[in-house]
Design a protein around this motif. Sequence first.
Motif, mmCIF file in Angstrom:
data_model
loop_
_atom_site.group_PDB
_atom_site.id
_atom_site.type_symbol
_atom_site.label_atom_id
_atom_site.label_comp_id
_atom_site.label_asym_id
_atom_site.label_seq_id
_atom_site.Cartn_x
_atom_site.Cartn_y
_atom_site.Cartn_z
ATOM 1 N N ILE A 115 12.444 -59.068 49.052
ATOM 2 C CA ILE A 115 11.093 -58.515 48.823
ATOM 3 C C ILE A 115 10.413 -59.273 47.677
ATOM 4 C CG2 ILE A 115 9.806 -56.466 48.049
ATOM 5 C CD1 ILE A 115 11.971 -54.760 49.434
ATOM 6 N N HIS A 116 11.161 -59.483 46.608
ATOM 7 C CA HIS A 116 10.573 -60.169 45.447
ATOM 8 C C HIS A 116 10.320 -61.645 45.760
ATOM 9 C CE1 HIS A 116 11.447 -56.454 43.478
ATOM 10 N NE2 HIS A 116 12.737 -56.576 43.723
ATOM 11 N N ILE A 153 9.638 -62.884 48.736
ATOM 12 C CA ILE A 153 8.466 -62.933 49.624
ATOM 13 C C ILE A 153 7.174 -62.742 48.823
ATOM 14 C CG2 ILE A 153 7.262 -61.675 51.490
ATOM 15 C CD1 ILE A 153 10.103 -61.131 52.683
ATOM 16 N N GLU A 154 7.197 -61.772 47.908
ATOM 17 C CA GLU A 154 5.990 -61.523 47.094
ATOM 18 C C GLU A 154 5.606 -62.768 46.298
ATOM 19 O OE1 GLU A 154 6.425 -56.708 46.372
ATOM 20 O OE2 GLU A 154 7.242 -58.100 44.894
ATOM 21 N N GLU A 155 6.604 -63.415 45.685
ATOM 22 C CA GLU A 155 6.324 -64.621 44.880
ATOM 23 C C GLU A 155 5.763 -65.738 45.756
ATOM 24 O OE1 GLU A 155 6.969 -65.434 41.493
ATOM 25 O OE2 GLU A 155 7.233 -63.291 41.135
ATOM 26 N N GLN A 193 4.265 -65.444 48.612
ATOM 27 C CA GLN A 193 2.926 -65.090 49.105
ATOM 28 C C GLN A 193 1.871 -65.370 48.050
ATOM 29 O OE1 GLN A 193 3.113 -61.008 50.560
ATOM 30 N NE2 GLN A 193 3.023 -61.777 52.645
ATOM 31 N N ARG A 194 2.237 -65.087 46.795
ATOM 32 C CA ARG A 194 1.302 -65.357 45.687
ATOM 33 C C ARG A 194 0.927 -66.832 45.641
ATOM 34 N NH1 ARG A 194 2.698 -60.946 42.657
ATOM 35 N NH2 ARG A 194 4.810 -61.632 42.225
ATOM 36 N N LEU A 251 6.737 -53.019 55.390
ATOM 37 C CA LEU A 251 6.370 -53.451 54.037
ATOM 38 C C LEU A 251 5.452 -54.675 54.079
ATOM 39 C CD1 LEU A 251 7.473 -52.062 51.543
ATOM 40 C CD2 LEU A 251 9.174 -53.871 51.321
ATOM 41 N N PHE A 252 5.798 -55.622 54.948
ATOM 42 C CA PHE A 252 5.000 -56.845 55.118
ATOM 43 C C PHE A 252 4.638 -56.951 56.600
ATOM 44 C CE2 PHE A 252 7.909 -57.767 51.565
ATOM 45 C CZ PHE A 252 6.998 -58.075 50.569
ATOM 46 N N GLN A 300 0.293 -66.118 57.822
ATOM 47 C CA GLN A 300 0.909 -65.806 56.513
ATOM 48 C C GLN A 300 2.313 -65.228 56.653
ATOM 49 O OE1 GLN A 300 -2.291 -65.025 57.133
ATOM 50 N NE2 GLN A 300 -3.474 -66.073 55.554
#
Length: 434
Positions: A332-333, A335-337, A339-340, A359-360, A366
Amino acid sequence: MKIGVIGTGYVGLVTAVGLADMGHRVLGTDIVAEKIDKASQGICHIYEPGLEELLKKNLKNGNLSFHHNLDETIIASDVLFVCVNTPQREDGSADMSYVEGVSRRIAENLNSYKLVVEKSTVPVKTSMWIKKVLTLYKKNDTSFDVASNPEFLREGSAVYDFLNPDRIIIGVETERAKDILIRIYDKFRDRILVTNIDTAELIKHASNSFLATKISFINLISELCEKTEADVELVAKGMGLDPRIGPHFLRAGLGYGGSCFPKDVRALTRIGEDLGVDFSLLKEVDRINTRCIRVFVEKVKKALWILKDKKIAVLGLSFKPETDDIRNAPSIHVIEELQREGAHLCLYDPKAMDKMKRLFPEKSPQVIYSSSPYEAVQGANAMLIVTEWHEFKELNLEKVKKSMANPIIIDGRNLYNPEKARELGFEYYSIGRK
Ligand code: NAD
């Protein structure tokens, strides 16, 4: 003796099925109706190897049943295993509102002597509060006992762990409670450790925090390995040969995740603070664990420079192999990074994609979910290994290389042999190894 299991999540469902398989008469209940509907039909709402077969078997032989009504389950049971969630609150402490809520319902339905067993992971001194709630809210002078029986199962091998425990911790304060729990776990009599309740509660938090400490320790060593010619796999092997250290939980990688370690480390830190004991050690364990993600994403950047519009295959979404659980998963972390940074992600996991989609959500280009690892890597600029599913270890890397745009692997779980990967023509990055 009838056993009620309150909360049929990862722990509760395995506990209900496991106790039934040991020959007890078990009633399971949960506030989520869908979980009870499914379980009653022999369908598991979670993926756990071997669980569904045992669920079906014990429904059929009549040892196990599931019920929507909590009050009726309490009334019908002699022993109640409380398996509800104890999630992390914002300040790091454990949210005990679910345990409190269930305790009140037990008090209000106390029709005969009951043994209330805490199976959820709870802060030391929780039993005192449960006893207080039971005393305050019970409507008659029926007696009860509270006991602690922390659960040590590992998701992914939970059924095996429950039926082959290395220890059964029983925290009690009366002979009656002790006798009941010893009868329930009679099969494992040789592995039972009887303690007082505070001790049993603390054994669980201390065990999880110690294991998390081992993981963060080896991850810290891996950072040092990367700055020298040392190889973290061999450092871990050499350390693990010492029986005082042992080989387990010394795998460098993306750090720990899941619903237990992160929250239990923080909960124990808070308990220490509340009781005036300095647990800075665990704060550092937590910090190192968080840093693992950053270090990993830095490696991706080092390999690809600019991530914007790059196609990155992310293999492994569950927090560990053999489960569909994504709670606090490192993926999760990551993917978030990514995506940023504007990367385009192709995600694949053998079991956890449905949960991850919530969640995504899929949104091309994307975030795309792939039906196989080979589909995920097609045209990718890099392949990331985030969870060490066996399926990924067995990948045909030649086939992978042919379909990628750039043959780059960033392996967050040290699944592959660096030399072999490079021989195949990959640019290969891993953790704590050259
Ligand atoms: P979970 O969220 O999967 O399950 C908890 C269940 O309790 C849910 O199904 C929820 O609907 C139910 N619930 C909540 N309130 C309820 C109520 N009032 N009445 C009936 N049901 C209710 O959580 P989990 O992973 O099973 O963990 C449960 C506890 O066990 C936690 O304290 C956790 O720390 C501990 N634990 C978890 C593991 C693990 O590997 N998951 C291992 C050991 C211990």
